[in-house]
Design an enzyme around this catalytic site. Sequence first.
Site, PDB file in Angstrom:
ATOM      1  N   HIS A   1      -2.459   7.544   6.811  1.00 29.67           N
ATOM      2  CA  HIS A   1      -1.434   8.383   6.169  1.00 29.67           C
ATOM      3  C   HIS A   1      -2.042   9.676   5.648  1.00 29.67           C
ATOM      4  O   HIS A   1      -1.467  10.761   5.801  1.00 29.67           O
ATOM      5  CB  HIS A   1      -0.813   7.651   4.968  1.00 29.67           C
ATOM      6  CG  HIS A   1       0.354   6.774   5.311  1.00 29.67           C
ATOM      7  ND1 HIS A   1       1.502   7.252   5.897  1.00 29.67           N
ATOM      8  CD2 HIS A   1       0.563   5.450   5.117  1.00 29.67           C
ATOM      9  CE1 HIS A   1       2.370   6.252   6.054  1.00 29.67           C
ATOM     10  NE2 HIS A   1       1.811   5.140   5.596  1.00 29.67           N
TER      11      HIS A   1
ATOM     12  N   HIS B   1      -4.557   1.666   7.416  1.00 30.63           N
ATOM     13  CA  HIS B   1      -3.179   2.173   7.499  1.00 30.63           C
ATOM     14  C   HIS B   1      -2.977   3.310   6.491  1.00 30.63           C
ATOM     15  O   HIS B   1      -2.409   4.358   6.814  1.00 30.63           O
ATOM     16  CB  HIS B   1      -2.215   1.008   7.234  1.00 30.63           C
ATOM     17  CG  HIS B   1      -0.760   1.367   7.193  1.00 30.63           C
ATOM     18  ND1 HIS B   1       0.166   0.834   8.063  1.00 30.63           N
ATOM     19  CD2 HIS B   1      -0.058   2.194   6.364  1.00 30.63           C
ATOM     20  CE1 HIS B   1       1.369   1.332   7.778  1.00 30.63           C
ATOM     21  NE2 HIS B   1       1.265   2.148   6.743  1.00 30.63           N
ATOM     22  N   GLU B   2      -3.478   3.110   5.252  1.00 30.61           N
ATOM     23  CA  GLU B   2      -3.273   4.122   4.194  1.00 30.61           C
ATOM     24  C   GLU B   2      -4.127   5.365   4.430  1.00 30.61           C
ATOM     25  O   GLU B   2      -3.670   6.487   4.189  1.00 30.61           O
ATOM     26  CB  GLU B   2      -3.555   3.527   2.812  1.00 30.61           C
ATOM     27  CG  GLU B   2      -2.712   2.301   2.435  1.00 30.61           C
ATOM     28  CD  GLU B   2      -1.226   2.459   2.684  1.00 30.61           C
ATOM     29  OE1 GLU B   2      -0.705   3.582   2.623  1.00 30.61           O
ATOM     30  OE2 GLU B   2      -0.571   1.428   2.959  1.00 30.61           O
TER      31      GLU B   2
ATOM     32  N   GLY C   1       0.832  -1.193   0.000  1.00 32.49           N
ATOM     33  CA  GLY C   1       0.000   0.000   0.000  1.00 32.49           C
ATOM     34  C   GLY C   1       0.865   1.241   0.000  1.00 32.49           C
ATOM     35  O   GLY C   1       2.017   1.196   0.445  1.00 32.49           O
TER      36      GLY C   1
ATOM     37  N   GLN D   1       3.296   9.847   1.073  1.00 34.30           N
ATOM     38  CA  GLN D   1       4.578   9.128   1.077  1.00 34.30           C
ATOM     39  C   GLN D   1       5.436   9.417  -0.151  1.00 34.30           C
ATOM     40  O   GLN D   1       6.594   9.005  -0.203  1.00 34.30           O
ATOM     41  CB  GLN D   1       4.333   7.617   1.180  1.00 34.30           C
ATOM     42  CG  GLN D   1       3.688   7.208   2.493  1.00 34.30           C
ATOM     43  CD  GLN D   1       3.460   5.713   2.537  1.00 34.30           C
ATOM     44  OE1 GLN D   1       2.434   5.238   2.072  1.00 34.30           O
ATOM     45  NE2 GLN D   1       4.417   4.968   3.058  1.00 34.30           N
TER      46      GLN D   1
ATOM     47  N   CYS E   1       5.839  -0.205   7.064  1.00 33.90           N
ATOM     48  CA  CYS E   1       5.506   0.974   6.257  1.00 33.90           C
ATOM     49  C   CYS E   1       6.706   1.332   5.400  1.00 33.90           C
ATOM     50  O   CYS E   1       7.834   1.348   5.899  1.00 33.90           O
ATOM     51  CB  CYS E   1       5.152   2.136   7.184  1.00 33.90           C
ATOM     52  SG  CYS E   1       4.690   3.637   6.306  1.00 33.90           S
ATOM     53  N   LEU E   2       6.478   1.636   4.131  1.00 36.03           N
ATOM     54  CA  LEU E   2       7.587   1.994   3.245  1.00 36.03           C
ATOM     55  C   LEU E   2       8.293   3.263   3.716  1.00 36.03           C
ATOM     56  O   LEU E   2       9.442   3.504   3.370  1.00 36.03           O
ATOM     57  CB  LEU E   2       7.082   2.178   1.809  1.00 36.03           C
ATOM     58  CG  LEU E   2       6.557   0.901   1.134  1.00 36.03           C
ATOM     59  CD1 LEU E   2       6.041   1.223  -0.264  1.00 36.03           C
ATOM     60  CD2 LEU E   2       7.633  -0.166   1.071  1.00 36.03           C
TER      61      LEU E   2
HETATM   62 NI    NI Z   1       2.594   3.225   5.539  1.00 32.48          NI
END
Ligand code: NI
Length: 177
Positions: free
Chosen positions: A143, A139-140, A46, A51, A97-98
Amino acid sequence: MAVLPLVIAPDPVLKKKAQAIDVVDDAVRSFMDDMLDTMYEAQGIGLAANQVGDLRRILVMDVAQKEDEDAPKEPIVMANPKITWSSEELNVYQEGCLSIPDQYADVERPAEVKVTFLDRDGVEQSVHADGILATCIQHEIDHLNGILFTDHISALKRNMMLKKSLKIKKARAADLE
Ligand code: NI
């Protein structure tokens, strides 16, 4: 299609609230494609616009290969996603998380959610998600509201993880010089 640079925590853009978009046009679709390229390249499931340093309410996901790595890709894109219902039943999942490389922690969230959003064609859709998709969507969307998964864990653990992330961020920046 292009792979965009990932923003690594800590970074102010990850703490900002993204803004709803008016219309899904070609420029938005192109950005969604770039976000998918970026997510697949980084082997994530995701990615939210914050991000990659963009503050539009757009996210992309693909959880198909999380459970079966030979499964075909199932890219999902959402603009202006909104959770309209959450189950009382909770689920714990080990999240990563990236934007916080190589750090993982158990996070408890509603096990199921209903979400409305605009799809790639700008058509309003809704999904009832459970399992890893429900976790990923939450989660997204977090963000897009300036919230990281580390905001759901103890301050002690959060500070430790963000310190490690800062080290990685500095190392990556040095590599690019
Ligand atoms: Ni993340």
